[in-house]
Design a protein around this motif. Structure first.
Motif: not given
Length: 139
Positions: A80-99
């Motif tokens: 299913e599509p996931i509306p609302g994924i965009g630039r605001a989630l980039v920094e959290p994604a980078l922090r999660a990957l670093d962790r």
């Protein structure tokens, strides 16, 4: 480790996360993605693989929205599509990957112990690179 390949949804925890996303109401899906990212990034001490694997999957969903990002594999990823994924989630994604890639990460240990750590890290490096065009711009 219930893992069958290097893709972000190629493990049991991430496949379960995809099912959770598909079962959620459309307006709740982006919040579930953010929660998976935040849970991994905010973990103090040892990060269990059951939190790391959904975080990698969530980061892949964000990266897929970035210019040059790889599409998520429809075989195991959300249908299913996931509306609302965009630039605001980039920094959290980078922090999660670093962790997840850090020293106190069960997932990193498991991949290193398997002998496939370099290949897995290369895959996560591609996710980080895809996030780069949006990184630092929360707009």
């Amino acid at each position: 480790m219930g893992t069958w390949d290097f893709g972000p949804f190629d493990n049991d925890a991430a496949a379960d996360f995809a099912g959770e996303l598909d079962d959620a109401a459309p307006d709740e899906r982006a919040a579930l993605v953010r929660a998976a990212l935040d849970r991994a990034a905010a973990t103090v001490g040892y990060l269990e693989s059951d939190d790391g694997e959904p975080a990698v999957a969530a980061a892949a969903l964000v990266a897929a929205q970035c210019p040059g990002g790889e599409p998520v594999d429809p075989a195991y990823g959300p249908k299913e599509p996931i509306p609302g994924i965009g630039r605001a989630l980039v920094e959290p994604a980078l922090r999660a990957l670093d962790r997840v890639l850090g020293a106190e990460s069960e997932l990193a240990e498991l991949w290193d112990d398997s002998g496939e750590g370099p290949r897995w890290r290369e895959r996560l490096g591609r996710l980080r690179a895809a996030l780069g065009p949006w990184g630092g711009d929360p707009g």
